[in-house]
Design an enzyme around this catalytic site. Structure first.
Site, PDB file in Angstrom:
ATOM      1  N   ASP A  33       0.796  -1.238   0.018  1.00 11.27           N
ATOM      2  CA  ASP A  33      -0.195   0.008  -0.049  1.00 11.27           C
ATOM      3  C   ASP A  33       0.993   1.346  -0.005  1.00 11.27           C
ATOM      4  OD1 ASP A  33      -2.539   1.723   0.292  1.00 11.27           O
ATOM      5  OD2 ASP A  33      -3.296   0.101   0.997  1.00 11.27           O
ATOM      6  N   TYR A 152     -11.646   8.625 -14.636  1.00  6.93           N
ATOM      7  CA  TYR A 152     -11.776   7.545 -13.737  1.00  6.93           C
ATOM      8  C   TYR A 152     -12.236   6.421 -14.750  1.00  6.93           C
ATOM      9  CZ  TYR A 152     -13.129   4.123 -10.453  1.00  6.93           C
ATOM     10  OH  TYR A 152     -13.119   2.794  -9.579  1.00  6.93           O
ATOM     11  N   LYS A 156     -10.256   3.062 -16.142  1.00  3.57           N
ATOM     12  CA  LYS A 156     -10.771   1.744 -15.940  1.00  3.57           C
ATOM     13  C   LYS A 156     -10.920   0.865 -17.538  1.00  3.57           C
ATOM     14  CE  LYS A 156     -10.720   1.571 -11.572  1.00  3.57           C
ATOM     15  NZ  LYS A 156      -9.798   0.552 -10.836  1.00  3.57           N
TER      16      LYS A 156
HETATM   17  N1  LIG Z   1     -15.493   1.187  -4.207  1.00  2.36           N
HETATM   18  C1  LIG Z   1     -16.344   1.155  -5.276  1.00  2.36           C
HETATM   19  O1  LIG Z   1     -17.343   1.416  -5.380  1.00  2.36           O
HETATM   20  C2  LIG Z   1     -15.633   0.613  -6.315  1.00  2.36           C
HETATM   21  C3  LIG Z   1     -16.026   0.206  -7.638  1.00  2.36           C
HETATM   22  C4  LIG Z   1     -15.372  -0.164  -8.768  1.00  2.36           C
HETATM   23  C5  LIG Z   1     -14.062  -0.446  -8.700  1.00  2.36           C
HETATM   24  N2  LIG Z   1     -13.307   0.017  -7.649  1.00  2.36           N
HETATM   25  C6  LIG Z   1     -11.957  -0.081  -7.571  1.00  2.36           C
HETATM   26  O2  LIG Z   1     -11.466  -1.101  -6.499  1.00  2.36           O
HETATM   27  C7  LIG Z   1     -10.314  -0.629  -6.077  1.00  2.36           C
HETATM   28  C8  LIG Z   1     -10.059  -0.751  -4.600  1.00  2.36           C
HETATM   29  O3  LIG Z   1     -10.974   0.462  -4.300  1.00  2.36           O
HETATM   30  P1  LIG Z   1     -11.742   0.708  -2.905  1.00  2.36           P
HETATM   31  O4  LIG Z   1     -12.994   0.749  -3.077  1.00  2.36           O
HETATM   32  O5  LIG Z   1     -11.331  -0.636  -2.042  1.00  2.36           O
HETATM   33  O6  LIG Z   1     -10.906   1.857  -2.405  1.00  2.36           O
HETATM   34  P2  LIG Z   1     -10.082   2.205  -0.869  1.00  2.36           P
HETATM   35  O7  LIG Z   1      -9.891   3.879  -1.156  1.00  2.36           O
HETATM   36  O8  LIG Z   1     -10.797   1.642   0.246  1.00  2.36           O
HETATM   37  O9  LIG Z   1      -8.849   1.469  -1.199  1.00  2.36           O
HETATM   38  C9  LIG Z   1      -7.797   1.896  -2.303  1.00  2.36           C
HETATM   39  C10 LIG Z   1      -6.411   1.421  -1.795  1.00  2.36           C
HETATM   40  O10 LIG Z   1      -5.452   2.020  -2.754  1.00  2.36           O
HETATM   41  C11 LIG Z   1      -4.296   2.653  -2.090  1.00  2.36           C
HETATM   42  N3  LIG Z   1      -3.806   3.513  -3.014  1.00  2.36           N
HETATM   43  C12 LIG Z   1      -4.338   4.668  -3.500  1.00  2.36           C
HETATM   44  N4  LIG Z   1      -3.274   5.446  -3.901  1.00  2.36           N
HETATM   45  C13 LIG Z   1      -2.135   4.633  -3.915  1.00  2.36           C
HETATM   46  C14 LIG Z   1      -0.873   4.885  -4.855  1.00  2.36           C
HETATM   47  N5  LIG Z   1      -0.543   5.874  -5.303  1.00  2.36           N
HETATM   48  N6  LIG Z   1      -0.007   3.839  -4.441  1.00  2.36           N
HETATM   49  C15 LIG Z   1      -0.334   2.687  -3.747  1.00  2.36           C
HETATM   50  N7  LIG Z   1      -1.636   2.604  -3.348  1.00  2.36           N
HETATM   51  C16 LIG Z   1      -2.513   3.622  -3.497  1.00  2.36           C
HETATM   52  C17 LIG Z   1      -5.069   3.328  -0.873  1.00  2.36           C
HETATM   53  O11 LIG Z   1      -3.961   3.580  -0.012  1.00  2.36           O
HETATM   54  C18 LIG Z   1      -6.212   2.078  -0.474  1.00  2.36           C
HETATM   55  O12 LIG Z   1      -5.562   1.458   0.451  1.00  2.36           O
HETATM   56  C19 LIG Z   1      -9.781   0.599  -6.892  1.00  2.36           C
HETATM   57  O13 LIG Z   1      -9.001   0.356  -8.099  1.00  2.36           O
HETATM   58  C20 LIG Z   1     -11.123   1.080  -7.419  1.00  2.36           C
HETATM   59  O14 LIG Z   1     -11.084   1.756  -8.487  1.00  2.36           O
HETATM   60  C21 LIG Z   1     -14.032   0.311  -6.598  1.00  2.36           C
END
Ligand SMILES: NC(=O)c1ccc[n+]([C@@H]2O[C@H](COP(=O)([O-])OP(=O)(O)OC[C@H]3O[C@@H](n4cnc5c(N)ncnc54)[C@H](O)[C@@H]3O)[C@@H](O)[C@H]2O)c1
Length: 258
Positions: A33, A152, A156
């Protein structure tokens, strides 16, 4: 058989739920992370991506059985394409030699149903061409003309396209490595909390991502799918973007994909 996984974005949301499930199943997980975890690396920049690979090699002895590229952000800013596309591709390509040394190797990136929303063709084309400078410039231009939300969806879409192109090739399928994406709908994590807490943006989100099956999801509901796609049991699924979105893609695109 216990396996060794590396998960990025492992300290929050979907990455944390996946890490917890894999550990409960008895696997070793190297948690990467931005700060903390086993590997601290900023995936928005080449130095951080190189540091991730070097540290993973050290900690794993040069062998990984699976990689889950989950780290991501949803800012109306070019950093979103840096992390979500270029950071994820660098993670998977950089760790591919370690996977090639693993057993029943599997790789996965967390995409999004947002990839089916409108995108910025210039961002996607630059990402397809592996040109980060151009992609960042196109993202900056989108933000400047008030279309920051396209960054975004474009990031994706681009990473989903990369999975489709890369997976069947010699480097992945040819080396026995399954490579897929999962595309969640709306998941209740810190990433979406600010949007869902505000009634105005909540209404927009609900229109943009309709989820007729069970509504908004929890990260724990995504983790079993990620775990299965990256397990030895998945012998055949590769190059797929698996929508785990409560029906959002089916509503948004209907039968046009066939
Ligand atoms: N939450 C949603 O509704 C959703 C929907 C579709 C896709 N996603 C995707 O799922 C994945 C996880 O998202 P989430 O919802 O668990 O979000 P989250 O914010 O809970 O977790 C994201 C993680 O990525 C890490 N991160 C951010 N910038 C970073 C960097 N520069 N280098 C290394 N790590 C970094 C953060 O520290 C965090 O731990 C993402 O790729 C997001 O786009 C999320």
């Amino acid at each position: 058989m216990p396996r060794t996984y590396l998960v990025t974005g492992a300290l929050s949301g979907i990455g944390a739920a996946t890490t917890a499930l894999l550990r409960r199943q008895g696997h070793t997980v190297l948690a990467a992370d931005l700060e903390g975890g086993d590997i601290a690396a900023d995936l928005s920049a080449p130095e951080g991506r190189a540091a991730l690979v070097a540290r993973a090699r050290e900690l794993s002895g040069g062998r990984l059985d699976a990689v889950v590229a989950c780290a991501g952000v949803a800012h109306f800013d070019p950093v979103t394409v840096r992390i979500n596309h270029f950071g994820a591709v660098a993670t998977l390509e950089g760790l591919r030699p370690l996977l090639a040394a693993g057993s029943d190797p599997r790789a996965l990136v967390v995409g999004s149903v947002d990839a089916v929303h409108p995108t910025d063709p210039a961002i996607v084309a630059a990402a397809d061409a592996d040109d980060e400078t151009e992609a960042v410039a196109a993202a900056r231009a989108a933000v400047d003309r008030g279309e920051g939300h396209l960054v975004y969806s474009s990031s994706k879409a681009a990473v989903s396209r990369w999975v489709r192109r890369a997976a069947p090739g010699d480097a992945w399928a040819g080396a026995g490595i399954a490579l897929n994406a999962v595309a969640p709908g709306v998941v209740l994590t810190p990433l979406t909390k600010p949007l869902l807490d505000d009634p105005a943006t909540l209404a927009l989100v609900e229109r943009a991502v309709p989820m007729p099956l069970h509504g908004h999801s929890r990260p724990e509901q995504l983790a079993p799918l990620v775990a299965w796609l990256t397990s030895p049991e998945n012998a055949l699924v590769t190059g797929q973007v698996v929508f785990a979105d409560g029906g959002a893609d089916a509503v948004l695109r209907g039968d046009r994909v066939w």
